[in-house]
Design a protein around this motif. Structure first.
Motif, PDB file in Angstrom:
ATOM      1  N   SER A 162       0.591  -0.896  -0.240  1.00 55.28           N
ATOM      2  CA  SER A 162      -0.160   0.271   0.297  1.00 55.28           C
ATOM      3  C   SER A 162       0.849   1.224  -0.227  1.00 55.28           C
ATOM      4  CB  SER A 162      -1.057   0.268   0.953  1.00 55.28           C
ATOM      5  OG  SER A 162      -0.252  -0.142   2.104  1.00 55.28           O
ATOM      6  N   TYR A 163       2.185   1.115   0.486  1.00 57.30           N
ATOM      7  CA  TYR A 163       2.687   2.299   0.653  1.00 57.30           C
ATOM      8  C   TYR A 163       3.573   2.718  -1.024  1.00 57.30           C
ATOM      9  CZ  TYR A 163       2.303   2.486   5.462  1.00 57.30           C
ATOM     10  OH  TYR A 163       1.720   2.298   6.440  1.00 57.30           O
ATOM     11  N   ASN A 164       3.877   3.949  -1.338  1.00 61.86           N
ATOM     12  CA  ASN A 164       4.859   3.788  -2.601  1.00 61.86           C
ATOM     13  C   ASN A 164       6.049   3.175  -3.238  1.00 61.86           C
ATOM     14  OD1 ASN A 164       2.445   5.439  -3.897  1.00 61.86           O
ATOM     15  ND2 ASN A 164       3.583   7.276  -2.605  1.00 61.86           N
ATOM     16  N   THR A 165       6.627   3.396  -1.949  1.00 54.07           N
ATOM     17  CA  THR A 165       8.292   2.587  -1.100  1.00 54.07           C
ATOM     18  C   THR A 165       8.307   1.869  -0.391  1.00 54.07           C
ATOM     19  OG1 THR A 165       9.017   4.927  -0.832  1.00 54.07           O
ATOM     20  CG2 THR A 165       8.987   4.446  -2.993  1.00 54.07           C
ATOM     21  N   PHE A 166       8.971   1.247  -0.820  1.00 50.23           N
ATOM     22  CA  PHE A 166       9.469   0.059   0.661  1.00 50.23           C
ATOM     23  C   PHE A 166      10.328   1.343   2.156  1.00 50.23           C
ATOM     24  CE2 PHE A 166      11.868  -2.714   3.990  1.00 50.23           C
ATOM     25  CZ  PHE A 166      11.258  -3.504   3.918  1.00 50.23           C
ATOM     26  N   GLU A 167      10.930   2.295   1.538  1.00 53.07           N
ATOM     27  CA  GLU A 167      10.735   3.092   2.495  1.00 53.07           C
ATOM     28  C   GLU A 167      10.382   3.626   3.433  1.00 53.07           C
ATOM     29  OE1 GLU A 167      12.171   3.285  -0.597  1.00 53.07           O
ATOM     30  OE2 GLU A 167      14.799   2.100   0.081  1.00 53.07           O
ATOM     31  N   GLU A 168       8.916   4.304   2.687  1.00 50.36           N
ATOM     32  CA  GLU A 168       8.213   5.309   3.132  1.00 50.36           C
ATOM     33  C   GLU A 168       7.301   3.836   4.226  1.00 50.36           C
ATOM     34  OE1 GLU A 168       4.997   6.375   0.703  1.00 50.36           O
ATOM     35  OE2 GLU A 168       6.228   7.106  -0.668  1.00 50.36           O
ATOM     36  N   TYR A 169       7.126   1.991   3.467  1.00 52.80           N
ATOM     37  CA  TYR A 169       6.510   1.515   4.736  1.00 52.80           C
ATOM     38  C   TYR A 169       7.793   1.239   5.745  1.00 52.80           C
ATOM     39  CZ  TYR A 169       6.046  -3.023   6.690  1.00 52.80           C
ATOM     40  OH  TYR A 169       6.323  -3.522   8.249  1.00 52.80           O
ATOM     41  N   GLU A 170       8.684   2.234   6.355  1.00 48.38           N
ATOM     42  CA  GLU A 170       9.482   1.462   6.210  1.00 48.38           C
ATOM     43  C   GLU A 170       9.673   2.751   7.857  1.00 48.38           C
ATOM     44  OE1 GLU A 170      14.175  -0.409   6.074  1.00 48.38           O
ATOM     45  OE2 GLU A 170      13.873   0.973   5.202  1.00 48.38           O
ATOM     46  N   GLU A 171       9.548   4.048   7.498  1.00 45.79           N
ATOM     47  CA  GLU A 171       8.550   5.180   7.936  1.00 45.79           C
ATOM     48  C   GLU A 171       7.544   4.760   9.191  1.00 45.79           C
ATOM     49  OE1 GLU A 171       9.207   8.969   5.748  1.00 45.79           O
ATOM     50  OE2 GLU A 171      10.777   8.476   4.278  1.00 45.79           O
ATOM     51  N   LYS A 172       6.786   4.632   8.392  1.00 47.32           N
ATOM     52  CA  LYS A 172       5.565   4.036   8.881  1.00 47.32           C
ATOM     53  C   LYS A 172       6.088   3.194  10.088  1.00 47.32           C
ATOM     54  CE  LYS A 172       1.004   5.243   9.839  1.00 47.32           C
ATOM     55  NZ  LYS A 172       0.818   6.510  10.394  1.00 47.32           N
ATOM     56  N   LEU A 173       6.268   2.683  10.028  1.00 55.21           N
ATOM     57  CA  LEU A 173       6.572   0.741  10.915  1.00 55.21           C
ATOM     58  C   LEU A 173       7.745   1.924  11.945  1.00 55.21           C
ATOM     59  CD1 LEU A 173       6.928  -1.872  11.188  1.00 55.21           C
ATOM     60  CD2 LEU A 173       8.833  -2.414   9.988  1.00 55.21           C
ATOM     61  N   VAL A 174       8.719   2.370  11.776  1.00 57.81           N
ATOM     62  CA  VAL A 174       9.368   3.343  12.786  1.00 57.81           C
ATOM     63  C   VAL A 174       8.196   4.181  13.900  1.00 57.81           C
ATOM     64  CG1 VAL A 174      11.070   5.056  13.377  1.00 57.81           C
ATOM     65  CG2 VAL A 174      11.619   2.481  11.483  1.00 57.81           C
ATOM     66  N   GLU A 175       7.783   4.759  13.166  1.00 60.70           N
ATOM     67  CA  GLU A 175       6.571   5.387  14.200  1.00 60.70           C
ATOM     68  C   GLU A 175       5.255   4.540  14.482  1.00 60.70           C
ATOM     69  OE1 GLU A 175       3.821   8.262  11.315  1.00 60.70           O
ATOM     70  OE2 GLU A 175       6.206   8.466  10.539  1.00 60.70           O
ATOM     71  N   GLY A 176       5.339   3.073  14.799  1.00 65.51           N
ATOM     72  CA  GLY A 176       4.642   2.775  14.860  1.00 65.51           C
ATOM     73  C   GLY A 176       4.902   1.765  16.330  1.00 65.51           C
ATOM     74  N   VAL A 177       6.837   2.218  16.253  1.00 63.80           N
ATOM     75  CA  VAL A 177       7.227   0.809  17.256  1.00 63.80           C
ATOM     76  C   VAL A 177       7.541   2.267  18.491  1.00 63.80           C
ATOM     77  CG1 VAL A 177       8.465  -0.882  18.244  1.00 63.80           C
ATOM     78  CG2 VAL A 177       7.309  -0.454  16.217  1.00 63.80           C
ATOM     79  N   SER A 235       8.524   1.908  21.770  1.00 65.26           N
ATOM     80  CA  SER A 235       9.371   1.598  22.973  1.00 65.26           C
ATOM     81  C   SER A 235      11.212   0.801  21.830  1.00 65.26           C
ATOM     82  CB  SER A 235       8.638   0.088  23.450  1.00 65.26           C
ATOM     83  OG  SER A 235       8.529  -1.107  22.530  1.00 65.26           O
ATOM     84  N   ILE A 236      11.222   0.573  21.103  1.00 64.31           N
ATOM     85  CA  ILE A 236      12.480   0.333  20.383  1.00 64.31           C
ATOM     86  C   ILE A 236      13.105   0.973  19.609  1.00 64.31           C
ATOM     87  CG2 ILE A 236      11.847  -2.083  21.438  1.00 64.31           C
ATOM     88  CD1 ILE A 236      11.378  -3.084  18.300  1.00 64.31           C
ATOM     89  N   ARG A 237      13.678   0.710  18.777  1.00 58.66           N
ATOM     90  CA  ARG A 237      14.207   2.139  17.555  1.00 58.66           C
ATOM     91  C   ARG A 237      14.776   1.390  17.209  1.00 58.66           C
ATOM     92  NH1 ARG A 237      18.796   5.376  16.632  1.00 58.66           N
ATOM     93  NH2 ARG A 237      20.000   5.054  18.163  1.00 58.66           N
ATOM     94  N   LEU A 238      14.144   0.798  15.555  1.00 57.12           N
ATOM     95  CA  LEU A 238      13.868   0.311  14.553  1.00 57.12           C
ATOM     96  C   LEU A 238      15.396   1.044  13.924  1.00 57.12           C
ATOM     97  CD1 LEU A 238      10.902  -0.923  12.939  1.00 57.12           C
ATOM     98  CD2 LEU A 238      12.579  -1.780  14.734  1.00 57.12           C
ATOM     99  N   MET A 239      17.010  -0.184  13.106  1.00 58.98           N
ATOM    100  CA  MET A 239      17.372   0.518  12.829  1.00 58.98           C
ATOM    101  C   MET A 239      17.788   0.721  11.401  1.00 58.98           C
ATOM    102  SD  MET A 239      19.292   1.780  15.410  1.00 58.98           S
ATOM    103  CE  MET A 239      20.229   2.274  14.615  1.00 58.98           C
ATOM    104  N   SER A 240      17.046  -0.844  10.988  1.00 59.38           N
ATOM    105  CA  SER A 240      17.203  -1.455   9.380  1.00 59.38           C
ATOM    106  C   SER A 240      15.874  -2.627   9.579  1.00 59.38           C
ATOM    107  CB  SER A 240      18.167  -1.437   8.785  1.00 59.38           C
ATOM    108  OG  SER A 240      18.839  -2.858   9.749  1.00 59.38           O
ATOM    109  N   SER A 241      15.774  -2.596   8.486  1.00 66.47           N
ATOM    110  CA  SER A 241      14.491  -3.891   8.166  1.00 66.47           C
ATOM    111  C   SER A 241      14.304  -3.831   6.618  1.00 66.47           C
ATOM    112  CB  SER A 241      13.205  -3.269   8.224  1.00 66.47           C
ATOM    113  OG  SER A 241      13.072  -2.273   7.767  1.00 66.47           O
TER     114      SER A 241
END
Length: 424
Positions: free
Chosen positions: A254-269, A271-277
């Motif tokens: 549903s996101y235009n790029t995987f990077e946009e998905y990563e940004e949304k994933l980081v916002e939704g978590v 308690s932890i800080r995501l470095m990469s996925s």
């Protein structure tokens, strides 16, 4: 009248609200003739098969005359042939988000423009399978939000979509090529709505249960190391199957790029800080979807030098009970059996002992309909934790509701208890 209260994991509210529905049976013309509208199933079967945008599409094998040899080239058995046709249509015709029992443009135009409604795609799938000598039939359904179709009287307006049933080597496969990322032989949640009607011919049809045999499964493997400053680094490896894989693939897409998905994933978590996925098998839908995330976690608020507390289930923990009603008079419909597994391995600094921890736990609902286990071991400065939640059936009755509600309540309580460590 008391208010009807909606809750998670339910079919359309219209199924459970008392009502009387009328449909025109007969129209008498003043000049004499009359028209019957309420019919028998045999009448509906005949009408559908004679309709150009239904039966006419199933018979249109010529639309695949030029492309079918290339699609099934090298495929020897009927299952492989059927899969090749299914995935070809799934990838080459984009669903335009419109439902319907009847084709909008027809399979020929849908192949040319590479888009169509659900009937364009799935009636075309029936035609293509039959052209390849794979036995297949259309199945009219009512989607999950549309309500369960009537079994007492044949009511055509109850049905708002069509899928396909293929009979291969003595096994029935329900297929919906309109849904991107949906594996062969599985249905999306919107299509799992009790029963559909298989139209075998002009004078024969029958009910078929709409269900997925494949459980919806999530597995999390967490490997982490806590250093002496209270900082944790590690890896989360998530694996998705069944409906969970479909939902996750659709979310990423549903996101235009995987990077946009990563940004949304980081916002939704939080308690932890995501470095990469990274994600594996996004397009290979018959394989497990795998997501690997590198993370950091600052535990200094809970780290005092000579003691610290830790809750190992740091990702996708169940925090809210989806079942809140005092009494529920309609079933809990999950769409498929569900499995969730956590395997956690955390290395803690040398010189600490585990001083307090949640008790190991095991719960089983009557008739083994649901099961929960929680086990932990601390040895050689490594905390090992395994948690498994299994719901062994897709539908729970209203009589089972209280047990299911209490089941989730106890899981949440179990997960809220921290592990406490003290310096030796």
């Amino acid at each position: 009248m008391p208010a009807f209260k909606e809750e998670d994991y339910m079919l359309a509210p219209v199924n459970f609200i008392s009502s009387i529905n009328f449909e025109l049976r007969t129209y008498f013309d003043p000049s004499g003739p009359h028209t019957n509208y309420a019919k028998k199933w045999s009448d509906i079967d005949m009408d559908l098969m004679q309709e150009k945008d239904f039966g006419g599409q199933i018979k249109n094998k010529g639309a695949f005359k030029d492309i079918l040899p290339g699609i099934i080239e090298g495929k020897e058995n009927k299952l492989d042939i059927a899969k090749s046709i299914y995935y070809y249509l799934q990838k080459n015709i984009v669903w335009n988000d419109f439902l319907g029992k009847f084709a909008e443009n027809g399979i020929k135009k849908a192949l040319e423009t590479k888009k169509g409604n659900i009937a364009d795609i799935n009636l075309g799938l029936v035609a293509a399978l039959n052209a390849a000598e794979v036995e297949a039939y259309p199945v009219i359904i009512s989607t999950r939000n549309n309500g369960i179709p009537s079994y007492i009287f044949p009511v055509m307006t109850d049905f708002n979509a069509v899928i396909c049933m293929a009979k291969i080597d003595g096994k029935d496969y329900l297929l919906d090529a309109s849904k991107k990322f949906l594996p062969f032989g599985e249905l999306s949640l919107s299509s799992i709505n009790d029963r559909g009607r298989v139209i075998f011919s002009k004078n024969q049809s029958d009910w078929v249960t709409l269900a997925n045999a494949v459980p919806s499964k999530k597995s999390y493997n967490i490997m982490a190391k806590l250093d002496s400053t209270g900082k944790m680094k590690g890896t989360i490896r998530a694996q998705y199957n069944g409906l969970d894989a479909l939902i996750k693939r659709s979310e990423i897409d549903s996101y235009n790029t995987f990077e946009e998905y990563e940004e949304k994933l980081v916002e939704g978590v939080s308690s932890i800080r995501l470095m990469s996925s990274k994600v594996e098998n996004l397009e290979e839908v018959e394989k497990s979807l795998i997501e690997v995330m590198e993370f950091e976690m600052d535990m200094r608020d809970n780290y005092r030098g000579d003691n610290f507390i830790l809750n190992p289930i740091m990702y996708d923990r169940t925090t809210n009970n989806p079942f809140k009603l005092d009494e529920r008079n309609y079933p809990v419909d999950l769409g498929a059996p569900q499995i969730e597994v956590f395997n956690i391995n955390i290395s803690v600094p040398v010189g600490f002992n585990l001083s307090n921890k949640p008790k190991d736990s095991a719960m089983t609902l009557p008739e083994n309909s649901a099961k929960y286990t929680f086990r932990s071991i601390f040895d050689n400065n490594i905390l090992l934790l395994q948690q498994t939640t299994t719901l062994n059936k897709a539908i729970f009755t209203p009589e089972e509701y209280f047990h299911l509600k209490e089941f989730f309540s106890r899981i949440i309580q179990q997960q809220m208890t921290d592990f406490q460590f003290k310096k030796i």
